[in-house]
Design a protein around this motif. Structure first.
Motif, PDB file in Angstrom:
ATOM      1  N   ILE A 147       0.810  -1.230   0.000  1.00 33.07           N
ATOM      2  CA  ILE A 147       0.000   0.000   0.000  1.00 33.07           C
ATOM      3  C   ILE A 147       0.838   1.273   0.000  1.00 33.07           C
ATOM      4  CG2 ILE A 147      -2.173   0.964   0.902  1.00 33.07           C
ATOM      5  CD1 ILE A 147      -2.253  -1.526   2.785  1.00 33.07           C
ATOM      6  N   GLN A 148       1.850   1.341  -0.903  1.00 32.73           N
ATOM      7  CA  GLN A 148       2.590   2.595  -1.049  1.00 32.73           C
ATOM      8  C   GLN A 148       1.920   3.445  -2.132  1.00 32.73           C
ATOM      9  OE1 GLN A 148       4.180  -0.467  -1.352  1.00 32.73           O
ATOM     10  NE2 GLN A 148       5.168  -0.556   0.653  1.00 32.73           N
ATOM     11  N   ARG A 149       2.049   4.753  -2.035  1.00 33.60           N
ATOM     12  CA  ARG A 149       1.373   5.642  -2.982  1.00 33.60           C
ATOM     13  C   ARG A 149       1.958   5.498  -4.385  1.00 33.60           C
ATOM     14  NH1 ARG A 149       3.940   9.583  -6.131  1.00 33.60           N
ATOM     15  NH2 ARG A 149       2.367  11.157  -5.706  1.00 33.60           N
ATOM     16  N   SER A 150       1.120   5.679  -5.365  1.00 32.30           N
ATOM     17  CA  SER A 150       1.578   5.749  -6.748  1.00 32.30           C
ATOM     18  C   SER A 150       1.043   7.053  -7.324  1.00 32.30           C
ATOM     19  CB  SER A 150       1.044   4.563  -7.563  1.00 32.30           C
ATOM     20  OG  SER A 150      -0.317   4.771  -7.920  1.00 32.30           O
ATOM     21  N   SER A 151       1.325   7.296  -8.599  1.00 32.49           N
ATOM     22  CA  SER A 151       0.786   8.510  -9.215  1.00 32.49           C
ATOM     23  C   SER A 151      -0.706   8.374  -9.492  1.00 32.49           C
ATOM     24  CB  SER A 151       1.540   8.839 -10.508  1.00 32.49           C
ATOM     25  OG  SER A 151       1.392   7.782 -11.427  1.00 32.49           O
ATOM     26  N   ALA A 152      -1.257   7.172  -9.258  1.00 33.62           N
ATOM     27  CA  ALA A 152      -2.690   6.971  -9.450  1.00 33.62           C
ATOM     28  C   ALA A 152      -3.454   7.090  -8.136  1.00 33.62           C
ATOM     29  CB  ALA A 152      -2.949   5.601 -10.083  1.00 33.62           C
ATOM     30  N   THR A 153      -2.745   7.308  -7.034  1.00 33.13           N
ATOM     31  CA  THR A 153      -3.414   7.467  -5.737  1.00 33.13           C
ATOM     32  C   THR A 153      -4.125   8.821  -5.700  1.00 33.13           C
ATOM     33  OG1 THR A 153      -1.635   6.185  -4.715  1.00 33.13           O
ATOM     34  CG2 THR A 153      -3.023   7.470  -3.224  1.00 33.13           C
ATOM     35  N   PRO A 154      -5.387   8.841  -5.264  1.00 34.48           N
ATOM     36  CA  PRO A 154      -6.109  10.123  -5.262  1.00 34.48           C
ATOM     37  C   PRO A 154      -5.684  11.039  -4.103  1.00 34.48           C
ATOM     38  CG  PRO A 154      -7.521   8.371  -4.436  1.00 34.48           C
ATOM     39  CD  PRO A 154      -6.237   7.713  -4.849  1.00 34.48           C
ATOM     40  N   TRP A 155      -5.909  12.298  -4.296  1.00 32.70           N
ATOM     41  CA  TRP A 155      -5.585  13.310  -3.281  1.00 32.70           C
ATOM     42  C   TRP A 155      -6.285  12.977  -1.958  1.00 32.70           C
ATOM     43  CZ3 TRP A 155      -8.408  16.917  -0.391  1.00 32.70           C
ATOM     44  CH2 TRP A 155      -7.650  17.933   0.227  1.00 32.70           C
ATOM     45  N   SER A 221     -10.170  -0.946  -9.890  1.00 30.33           N
ATOM     46  CA  SER A 221     -10.141  -2.226  -9.177  1.00 30.33           C
ATOM     47  C   SER A 221     -10.101  -1.990  -7.672  1.00 30.33           C
ATOM     48  CB  SER A 221      -8.918  -3.033  -9.609  1.00 30.33           C
ATOM     49  OG  SER A 221      -8.856  -3.117 -11.016  1.00 30.33           O
ATOM     50  N   VAL A 222     -11.235  -2.150  -7.052  1.00 30.45           N
ATOM     51  CA  VAL A 222     -11.342  -1.888  -5.614  1.00 30.45           C
ATOM     52  C   VAL A 222     -10.460  -2.854  -4.825  1.00 30.45           C
ATOM     53  CG1 VAL A 222     -12.915  -1.842  -3.635  1.00 30.45           C
ATOM     54  CG2 VAL A 222     -13.686  -0.998  -5.878  1.00 30.45           C
ATOM     55  N   CYS A 223      -9.709  -2.309  -3.838  1.00 29.22           N
ATOM     56  CA  CYS A 223      -8.780  -3.113  -3.041  1.00 29.22           C
ATOM     57  C   CYS A 223      -9.114  -2.964  -1.559  1.00 29.22           C
ATOM     58  CB  CYS A 223      -7.349  -2.642  -3.320  1.00 29.22           C
ATOM     59  SG  CYS A 223      -6.116  -3.444  -2.281  1.00 29.22           S
ATOM     60  N   PRO A 224      -9.909  -3.893  -1.021  1.00 31.42           N
ATOM     61  CA  PRO A 224     -10.301  -3.774   0.392  1.00 31.42           C
ATOM     62  C   PRO A 224      -9.091  -3.710   1.332  1.00 31.42           C
ATOM     63  CG  PRO A 224     -11.497  -5.568  -0.695  1.00 31.42           C
ATOM     64  CD  PRO A 224     -10.456  -5.105  -1.659  1.00 31.42           C
ATOM     65  N   THR A 225      -8.033  -4.449   1.004  1.00 30.44           N
ATOM     66  CA  THR A 225      -6.847  -4.478   1.863  1.00 30.44           C
ATOM     67  C   THR A 225      -6.187  -3.100   1.916  1.00 30.44           C
ATOM     68  OG1 THR A 225      -6.518  -6.746   1.110  1.00 30.44           O
ATOM     69  CG2 THR A 225      -4.682  -5.726   2.278  1.00 30.44           C
ATOM     70  N   GLY A 226      -6.046  -2.472   0.771  1.00 32.91           N
ATOM     71  CA  GLY A 226      -5.347  -1.189   0.713  1.00 32.91           C
ATOM     72  C   GLY A 226      -6.231   0.001   1.012  1.00 32.91           C
ATOM     73  N   TRP A 227      -7.508  -0.160   0.784  1.00 29.78           N
ATOM     74  CA  TRP A 227      -8.411   0.971   0.975  1.00 29.78           C
ATOM     75  C   TRP A 227      -9.057   0.948   2.366  1.00 29.78           C
ATOM     76  CZ3 TRP A 227     -11.580   1.627  -4.241  1.00 29.78           C
ATOM     77  CH2 TRP A 227     -10.675   1.761  -5.303  1.00 29.78           C
ATOM     78  N   ARG A 228      -8.739  -0.113   3.086  1.00 31.25           N
ATOM     79  CA  ARG A 228      -9.327  -0.287   4.421  1.00 31.25           C
ATOM     80  C   ARG A 228     -10.854  -0.238   4.331  1.00 31.25           C
ATOM     81  NH1 ARG A 228      -4.673  -2.108   5.508  1.00 31.25           N
ATOM     82  NH2 ARG A 228      -3.059  -0.738   6.338  1.00 31.25           N
ATOM     83  N   SER A 229     -11.379  -1.082   3.451  1.00 34.12           N
ATOM     84  CA  SER A 229     -12.837  -1.135   3.301  1.00 34.12           C
ATOM     85  C   SER A 229     -13.305  -2.559   3.566  1.00 34.12           C
ATOM     86  CB  SER A 229     -13.237  -0.696   1.892  1.00 34.12           C
ATOM     87  OG  SER A 229     -12.616  -1.500   0.916  1.00 34.12           O
TER      88      SER A 229
END
Lengths: 307, 391
Positions: A147-155, A221-229
């Protein structure tokens, strides 16, 4: 068609290129997206996969989950590998060394592999006009490495390398607009898609595969692990991303923009944000800022569809 | 019968790849490799070869495209130099581990910084451990011959390894030499049709480049090591076949006037030709000097080297690369290590010379022979010297 969900499973092609039993996390939106894409593509494809979640969960020796020819080599080079495969098929068929089967080449990778480290190779392959479909499975961070930030990570999203803190909002930059950047290469087909809209996605994958030349689809692509959902919310989160205008579904066919799923009436972004731990720290003002930007960007997109 | 042609070596290398009927070329321009890929592009543009030429956007992508092409079963060729080889570095490991028989010509060049585009073997030595078969050429004829022969070696199902054909940048690539060209028919007969055992093919799906956890990674690497070690005798087998077909015989280590020599020079690549002249001169003066030339760099020819060194008292290894803070020249440290277990091994002295395209003349080889005993007897912790440094 209110009950399409009831019939969907029967309507979709039976073909499953990615066998059951992979090692993805529970509720993985990417695994779902790949399965849907495979159904649309069928067995006559060769896949060049970048390093990332999908490669790791599907190919651990001595087993493999792939029922189609599949190659993984490195992180940043799947577009170049696909270029080589496509060129090889072309010349081998021309020289009569392999039968012409109309095999299509597909490159797939995550948002890190595509919008960051493999960006140059992607741009090169698009510019050279190779006949291939690129699927970018966008879960908005480097999930495979933690779960490191990329350039696709939203503000505003908190990741392990853009953590929210006393002096930080989390991710300080806006999400890179890959579809627009790719469209600037003037390739025949560009689209955004989400497995929460399986038929819209399958349609786009088929179109992308059918065009002669490069095609690109940014797959949310929703990621429950990384998005804490919650793991049972992946499909709903995908729908909410579309309905709030955070991730609009559209396509760019030979330069012409068209929105394929209208988010109307548009729901407030808070409906989408509040279900995810990565946005938990945001203040009311922060959410307001995201709301304004989302509407602004949606209007910009809308403007493109009318010109 | 073929013919003798005066041709620039770079062009001859491209002609060799053409005669090998390559299917795909993926390349990115870099001095001093440019003439090879330019001529390749010209050959394809003129329809003299039915191939796909992929003008990639970097060397990383050049080698990556080669991976895809070779894995699909196409005969694949590329060329690079210096920084380009370094940019490919991680991809090179993949090519060998995935057993993809790519052939690559390398116009050996110095590495930045400072920027220097001239002949040097720093790039070669930086990729010594990537698992490729590596052949070092001394002249244009060798560059041509080994380009052709390497396809046969690489694609042998007992080998299936990529091969680098090293040629010193400018010293070889940019000179015009008389080169014996065989006929197309002779080359076609010499290189069997390429049939990769398990290519990417929809009629028989395979997964390539899977993920290996700890329980299997070591075994995969052991298999790879056994494979490259075993390739040595097969390489010789193909070189013998080449000799039979074309009359030029090649060996992992070549000896020149070594009979009874007390002192031996050992060189890699284009140094060999100058060193031969130096040896001739010294022999005429009654000095007991001979020359060894290392042609096969990987797999390393231990037995052949030990045999060739014989009972010499002094061995002078001349490197065109430096291992900073390490053991002097890379070839020097490997040769010394290869001889360590021998009962009567010679004193091994190393010189690092000719970096960044600096010429090493006949006189300088003579000076090395004079200087070597002084270094050998100093008992310094590392018996090597950078040669010809202006102070």
């Amino acid at each position: 068609m209110d009950n399409i969900g009831v019939y969907a499973a029967r309507v979709a092609p039976k073909f499953d290129g990615l066998a059951p039993g992979h090692r993805a996390c529970i509720g993985c939106g990417e695994a779902l997206a790949v399965r849907i894409a495979m159904k649309a593509m069928g067995p006559n494809i060769i896949i060049a996969n970048a390093t990332g979640c999908m490669e790791v969960i599907s190919s651990q020796l001595p087993a493999t989950g792939w029922d189609v020819p599949w190659i993984h080599t490195l992180f940043e080079n799947n577009s170049a590998v696909a270029s080589g495969i496509e060129s090889a098929l072309k010349v081998l068929e021309r020289k009569g060394k392999v039968p012409a089967r109309g095999t299509k080449v597909v490159a797939m990778g995550g948002d890190g592999a595509t919008s960051d480290i493999g960006f140059q190779a992607l741009s090169g392959a698009l510019e050279r006009g190779h006949d291939f479909l690129y699927l970018m499975f966008d879960n908005e961070a480097y999930m495979n490495t933690g779960i490191q930030r990329s350039s696709a990570t939203p503000w505003g999203a908190s990741t392990t390398t853009s953590p929210a803190g006393k002096k930080s909002i989390g991710q300080k930059t806006q999400k890179k607009n890959m579809a627009a950047i790719v469209a600037a290469h003037e390739i025949p087909y560009v689209a955004t898609a989400c497995p929460s809209y399986p038929f819209d996605m399958m349609e786009k994958v088929k179109k992308g595969l059918a065009v002669n030349g490069p095609a690109f689809i940014n797959v949310f692509s929703v990621c429950p692990t990384g998005w804490r959902s919650a793991v049972d919310l992946s499909v709903r989160l995908g729908r909410l991303a579309v309905q709030t205008g955070v991730f609009p579904l559209y396509e760019v066919v030979n330069g012409k923009y068209k929105i394929t799923v209208e988010p109307s009436p548009m729901r407030p972004v808070q409906d989408y944000l509040k279900l995810q731990g990565r946005f938990r720290h945001l203040s009311e003002n922060d959410v307001k800022e995201i709301q304004e930007r989302t509407i602004h960007e949606y209007n910009m997109l809308k403007a493109r569809t009318t010109c | 019968m073929g013919k003798r042609v005066g041709i620039e070596v770079s062009l001859a290398i491209a002609e060799a790849a053409k005669m090998a009927d390559v299917d795909v070329i993926a390349a990115y321009p870099i001095t001093p490799q440019t003439h090879i890929v330019e001529h390749m592009a010209e050959i394809v543009a003129n329809g003299d070869l039915d191939a796909e030429y992929i003008p990639v956007e970097s060397e990383h992508s050049a080698m990556s495209a080669c991976l895809g092409s070779s894995a699909t079963g196409a005969r694949t060729f590329t060329a690079t130099a210096g920084q380009g080889l370094e940019l490919m570095h991680e991809v090179l490991y993949v090519a060998s581990a995935m057993r993809l028989p790519i052939v690559m010509a390398v116009a050996n060049r110095a590495l930045s910084s400072p920027l220097n585009v001239w002949g040097d073997q720093s790039d070669l030595m930086a990729v010594r451990d990537v698992g490729w078969i590596q052949i070092i050429c001394e002249n244009g004829q060798e560059a041509f011959d080994h380009t052709i022969c390497s396809f046969r070696i690489a694609e042998d199902n007992r080998v299936l390894l990529p091969v680098m054909v090293h040629c010193d940048g400018f010293y070889l690539t940019h000179v015009v030499e008389p080169i014996e060209f065989p006929t197309q028919e002779e080359v076609t007969n010499f290189i069997p049709k390429f049939k990769y055992p398990l290519p990417l093919d929809t009629s028989k799906p395979v997964s390539m480049g899977c993920f290996a956890p700890t329980f299997i990674y070591t075994e995969a690497k052991k298999a790879q090591e056994v494979n490259i070690l075993n390739s040595k005798k097969i390489i010789q087998e193909h070189w013998d076949a080449f000799g039979k077909a074309f009359g030029r015989y090649y060996h992992p280590v070549e000896s020149y006037r070594t009979e009874g020599a007390k002192t031996l020079l050992l060189t890699l690549g284009s140094f060999g030709e100058t060193a031969m002249t130096a040896v001739d001169k010294m022999r005429d003066e009654g000095k007991s000097v001979g020359l060894l030339k290392l042609r096969l760099w990987r797999p390393f020819p231990y037995q052949e080297l030990r045999k060739a060194v014989g009972n010499a008292e002094n061995l002078i290894v001349v490197d065109r690369a430096l291992s900073f803070g390490g053991c002097g020249g890379p070839a020097y440290s490997e040769v010394r290590s290869a001889l360590y277990s021998e009962k009567n091994h010679p004193k091994v002295v190393g010189f690092v010379a000719g970096l960044g395209g600096r010429d090493i003349t006949v006189t300088e080889f003579e000076n090395m022979v004079k200087r070597a005993p002084q270094i050998a007897n100093t008992g310094a912790e590392n018996e090597y010297e950078m040669f010809g440094v202006r102070e």
